[in-house]
Design an enzyme around this catalytic site. Structure first.
Site, PDB file in Angstrom:
ATOM      1  CB  THR A 125      -4.226   6.934  -5.490  1.00  0.00           C
ATOM      2  OG1 THR A 125      -5.474   6.296  -5.188  1.00  0.00           O
ATOM      3  CG2 THR A 125      -4.137   8.244  -4.717  1.00  0.00           C
ATOM      4  CD1 TRP A 133      10.347  -2.246  13.254  1.00  0.00           C
ATOM      5  CD2 TRP A 133       8.930  -3.302  11.897  1.00  0.00           C
ATOM      6  NE1 TRP A 133       9.076  -2.027  13.728  1.00  0.00           N
ATOM      7  CE2 TRP A 133       8.184  -2.662  12.918  1.00  0.00           C
ATOM      8  CE3 TRP A 133       8.239  -4.045  10.928  1.00  0.00           C
ATOM      9  CZ2 TRP A 133       6.800  -2.726  12.985  1.00  0.00           C
ATOM     10  CZ3 TRP A 133       6.857  -4.107  10.994  1.00  0.00           C
ATOM     11  CH2 TRP A 133       6.160  -3.455  12.015  1.00  0.00           C
TER      12      TRP A 133
END
Length: 540
Positions: free
Chosen positions: A180, A441
Site C-alpha cells: 500500500t 458531516w
C-alpha cells in the site's frame, strides 16, 4: 468438468497462439522499441530459465524497480508463470519505505531500470536479502553503476534458451505482491494469487471496460502500482496492441503517443488527465483524439468539470473506476445502464462522476457505525465492505493489521459511500477525511469537486481544521491556473460556491498554494497539508 488451474500462463498462451503478430510498443531509453507477442513469449521463456540460473527458488520473491515498459511486461509473466513471486516495488515511496518493503518481502533478485540505478545504489547496503541486481537498459554496455555484481538484462536473456515449459501448480499460489502507498504507518503487503488475477482479468473484459484486438491500449497508471490496474494481463489476454510510455512520461509524451500510435483506451489518475487536457488545449490544432474510445480515471474522485471538458473539448469519454491495493484493484466501473444511454448534458455528466457499478463476481455491504446496512437511496452514508475472489483475506505477515481490516469475513475499505436506487456507488470520502462540523458531516471530496468546477481552478484539496464552536471546519487549499493567479480572490470562490453546496459547507478560509502535495500514486496527500497547517505554513 476438468480440474484446470487458473494460472497466468493461460493469458500468455492465448496471446501468442491467437495474436502472435500483434504489436507491443515501448518507449525505451534510446527510442521506440517494437516487437510482437511471439517475441514477448520467447523472451519470457528465456527469462524464466535465467531466474533458475540466478538461484531463485519457487515461491521466492523477485523485485522490479521499473517504469512502464516491455521489460517490465516480461517480468509480469516470467516471474509468476515460473512459480515465483513478482514484487513490484513502488519507486515513489520514501527511501525508508522502499527499504522496508524490500526487506519485508525478502526479495532475492532485483531488476532495476537504468535511470533508477542511482537511487537503488544508495539504498543497496540496507537491502539485506537482495543478492543480485539486473540492470534493464537498451545500452550494450553496463552503465557505471556502484552495484556489486550487477549484470545487464539483455546479456542475461541472451545466455539462456527459449526452450522452457511453464509448470502447473495450485491456482491459489502467490503470483504478484505490492505494498500500500502508506499515508500512515509502514506500507502493508498485499499478495495476489494466480486465481485472483485470472478472475479479475475476466471481469475487466465485460461491458464498456471490454477491449479486443482492435484496441490500442496504453496503461499510464504505473506498473509498480497494483499491477497497473490489471491492464498488462487483461490487454494481453484480449490481444490488444499495447503501448508503454516508459520513464517519466510528460503530458506532451503521453499526448504524442496517443496520437501517433492511435491509442483507443488508456488508464490513469485524475491528475494525469488534468495534465493531458491542459496540454491539448495549450496546443490547438496539434492533436486529434477521434480514434479514442474512452479513457479511464481512478485512484481519486474525478471532478465533474474534468469529464465535461474531456467530452466537450476533446470529444473523449472519461470513465471513472474504483479500487484499492487490497482488491487487485478494480471493483467498480462507471458503466451506463441501457436506460441511461440517451442522457446528455448535465444529467450525463452527473452520472459519469459517480464512482460506478459493482463488477461481476463481487459482493458489497454499506454499513453505519453500528454495523447496520444503510438503504440504497443515494443519501444514506456508510462504510463500504467488500468480499470476492480477488479481495485479500490478510495482509502479508501482519496479523494485527489484518485483524483490524476485516469484520465477519468482509474487507473494510475505509471509504464512506452512498449507493443510489440504480446501484451506483458514490465515494463520499475516506473515513479519516470526513469533516464533522456542528454535528453534521461534510464530504471533502464533494467540496473539492465543486471548487474545481471553477474555470480558473486547477486543483483543490479540502482538510478539516479544529474549531472551538463547530468542532471542525473545512479549509480549502487551492491551486489556480497560471493565467488566474493574483486575479481570482477568496470572495470569488465563495460566491461561486453559493448555489452549488449548502451554505454551511462553504469553507471559512481559502489558501492559495503553488502545488498540492501528492502521494506516490498521485492522490492528494492530505496528511501533508494537515502537517503544514499545524506548523503554520498554510496561511491566508
Amino acid at each position: 468438468m476438468m480440474d484446470y488451474p487458473l494460472l497466468l500462463k493461460t493469458i500468455l498462451y492465448r496471446a501468442v497462439t491467437v495474436f502472435p503478430d500483434q504489436e507491443i510498443v515501448s518507449r525505451d531509453f534510446s527510442g521506440m522499441h517494437r516487437y510482437t507477442y511471439r517475441d514477448l513469449d520467447e523472451r519470457v521463456r528465456r527469462l524464466a530459465n535465467a531466474l533458475a540460473s540466478l538461484g531463485v527458488a519457487p515461491g521466492e520473491r523477485v523485485a522490479s524497480f521499473a517504469w512502464n515498459n516491455h521489460r517490465h511486461l516480461e517480468l509480469y509473466f516470467a516471474v509468476p508463470c515460473s512459480q515465483r513471486v513478482l514484487h513490484t516495488v513502488n519507486i515513489r515511496l520514501f527511501r525508508e519505505q522502499i527499504v522496508y518493503t524490500v526487506n519485508h518481502a525478502e526479495d532475492k533478485v532485483m531488476f532495476v531500470d537504468e535511470d533508477l540505478v542511482p537511487l537503488i545504489a544508495s539504498l543497496a547496503p540496507e537491502l539485506k536479502t537482495v543478492r543480485q541486481y539486473v540492470i534493464m537498459t537498451d545500452k550494450r554496455e553496463l552503465p557505471d553503476v556502484p552495484l556489486p555484481g550487477a549484470i545487464l538484462y539483455e546479456d542475461l536473456l541472451s545466455q539462456h534458451s527459449p526452450d522452457y515449459e511453464f509448470p502447473e501448480f495450485d491456482e491459489r499460489s502467490p503470483a504478484v505482491m505490492a505494498y500500500t502507498s502508506a499515508t500512515t504507518g509502514d506500507p502493508k503487503g498485499v499478495v495476489y494469487s494466480h486465481r485472483g488475477l485470472f478472475l479479475h482479468c475476466l471481469t475487466c473484459l465485460t461491458g464498456e471496460l471490454g477491449v479486443d484486438d482492435d484496441d490500442v491500449t496504453m496503461p499510464i497508471v504505473p506498473m509498480f502500482h497494483v499491477n497497473a490496474w490489471g491492464r498488462p494481463y487483461t490487454d494481453t489476454w484480449a490481444g490488444c496492441k499495447q503501448v508503454y510510455p516508459g520513464a517519466r512520461p510528460t503530458p506532451e509524451v503521453l499526448c504524442d503517443l496517443i496520437q501517433e500510435e492511435k491509442v483507443t483506451f488508456s488508464a490513469g489518475v485524475p491528475t494525469i488527465w488534468m495534465g493531458v487536457l491542459q496540454h491539448v488545449l495549450a496546443n490547438p490544432g496539434k492533436y486529434d483524439f477521434s480514434h479514442v474510445r474512452y479513457f479511464m480515471s481512478g485512484g481519486a474522485a474525478m471532478p465533474a468539470a474534468l469529464t465535461q471538458q474531456f467530452q466537450e473539448k476533446l470529444g473523449v469519454r472519461l470513465l471513472q473506476g474504483y479500487g484499492q491495493t487490497e482488491t487487485t484493484p478494480v471493483t467498480f466501473i462507471n458503466s451506463l445502464k441501457a436506460k441511461h444511454r440517451r442522457l446528455t448534458g448535465p444529467e450525463l455528466y452527473r452520472l459519469r462522476t459517480k464512482t460506478g457499478l459493482l463488477l461481476p463476481g463481487l459482493e458489497m455491504r454499506v454499513v453505519d457505525a453500528e454495523g447496520r446496512e444503510v438503504p440504497h437511496d443515494g443519501k444514506s452514508m456508510g462504510e463500504l465492505l467488500l468480499r470476492g475472489p480477488w479481495v485479500i483475506d490478510a495482509y502479508y505477515k501482519l496479523p494485527e493489521k489484518s485483524e483490524e481490516a476485516f469484520v465477519d469475513g468482509w474487507f473494510r475499505t475505509g471509504d464512506v459511500v452512498t449507493v443510489d436506487e440504480d446501484g451506483y456507488l458514490q465515494v463520499v470520502d475516506r473515513t479519516k477525511d470526513l469533516i464533522k462540523s456542528g454535528g453534521e458531516w461534510i464530504s471533502s471530496v464533494d467540496l473539492e469537486n465543486a471548487i474545481m468546477a471553477h474555470p480558473d481552478v486547477a486543483e483543490a484539496a479540502v482538510i478539516g481544521i479544529a474549531s472551538e464552536k463547530w468542532q471542525e471546519r473545512p479549509l480549502a487549499c487551492v491551486v489556480l491556473k497560471p493565467s488566474a493567479r493574483g486575479k481570482v480572490t477568496k470572495e470569488d470562490l465563495r460566491r461561486f460556491l453559493e448555489d452549488k453546496v449548502a451554505k454551511w459547507w462553504i469553507p471559512d478560509d481559502f489558501v492559495f498554494i503553488d502545488e498540492i502535495p501528492k502521494t506516490s500514486v498521485g492522490k492528494f496527500y492530505k496528511r501533508a497539508l494537515r502537517t503544514q497547517y499545524e506548523q503554520g505554513r498554510l496561511t491566508s
